[in-house]
Enzyme design. Structure first.
Site, short mmCIF file in Angstrom:
data_model
loop_
_atom_site.label_atom_id
_atom_site.label_comp_id
_atom_site.label_asym_id
_atom_site.label_seq_id
_atom_site.Cartn_x
_atom_site.Cartn_y
_atom_site.Cartn_z
N SER A 174 -39.78 -37.06 -14.32
CA SER A 174 -39.15 -38.24 -13.73
C SER A 174 -38.18 -37.79 -12.65
O SER A 174 -37.79 -36.61 -12.62
CB SER A 174 -38.38 -39.01 -14.82
N TYR A 186 -32.24 -39.52 -21.84
CA TYR A 186 -33.54 -39.62 -21.16
C TYR A 186 -33.65 -38.55 -20.08
O TYR A 186 -34.67 -37.85 -19.98
CB TYR A 186 -33.70 -41.01 -20.56
#
Length: 265
Positions: free
Chosen positions: A148, A161
């Protein structure tokens, strides 16, 4: 001939969002696709879409946090589709909240899916590639992992995350070095703000925590994208297809940003 004609790919988290987009793009590019998800209903629907494209599809229900289930999914893919060439470790979950409030249960859930799930996928894929003798036959062997933009920048309120996606980059680099001699390339893709259900939930959680109106956080992030629009699953899928194909044969250990110009490295 399509670039992935005759290849067999497995995509985790294939029932929705980015995973569905990747599965359909790989099918359009000629691959037969094993669709893996924790829920049966959505992957069955995607399998019908793959069949309409003209590629073969098979489905398998698995929780990627469970090692034996990931290995079983790979075994199923290879048996059902007569080969195994491409592993896309796409499944993932988000967690929005301040670092100070993270609970042991929350971090275990994020880590078990986003990191452990990728690790088990890498292990299962390299074992199957070796079993099938892909290297000896000169076949491509690709492992492609979901990182990501949060694997390049640690974002406020997304600390755990972000940490999980940084970890995916580390696994990608290490696996690339360990398995290059086996003819396996290992890369990652790093999406930005994608208009999927995950981002709907992220936006809602930001609203709860910050008092922002629903949609405001999403629009704020999209406003920072150089290309001026939110990302789509198809944007991500095109890059993943490149990583899966012959033109990426000399690329390994990389975590490419595909975010429309939001994070720069």
């Amino acid at each position: 001939m399509s670039s992935l004609h005759g290849k067999v790919a497995l995509v985790t988290g294939a029932g929705r969002g980015i995973g569905r987009g990747i599965a359909l793009r790989l099918a359009r590019d000629g691959a037969d696709v094993a669709l893996v998800d924790v829920d049966a209903e959505p992957v069955n629907a995607v399998a019908d879409e793959v069949a309409e494209i003209g590629s073969k599809a098979t489905t398998f229900v698995a929780d990627v946090s469970e090692r034996e289930q990931v290995f079983a999914a790979v075994d199923h893919a290879a048996a059902a589709l007569d080969g195994f060439d491409i592993m896309v470790n796409n499944a993932g979950v988000a967690l929005v909240g301040p670092i100070a409030d993270v609970t042991p249960a929350e971090i275990r859930r994020v880590w078990s899916i986003n990191v452990d799930g990728v690790l088990w996928g890498i292990q299962a894929a390299v074992a199957k590639f070796a079993e099938l003798g892909n290297n000896r036959s000169g076949k491509i062997s690709r492992i492609i992992n979901a990182s990501s933009i949060a694997g390049h920048d640690g974002f406020a309120m997304l600390g755990v995350y972000s940490a999980s996606k940084f970890a995916v980059r580390a696994l990608t680099q290490a696996a690339a070095k360990e398995h290059a001699a086996d003819g396996v390339t290992v890369n990652a893709y790093c999406p930005g703000v994608v208009g999927t259900d995950m981002w709907v939930e992220i936006d809602k959680r930001f609203a709860e925590l910050t008092g922002a109106a629903e949609g405001e956080t999403y629009e704020k992030f999209v406003g920072g994208i150089a290309l001026g629009r939110a990302e789509t699953p198809d944007d991500v899928a095109g890059f993943v297809s490149y990583l899966a194909g012959p033109d990426a044969a000399y690329m390994t250990g990389q975590a490419g940003l595909i975010d429309g110009g939001l994070v720069y490295r």
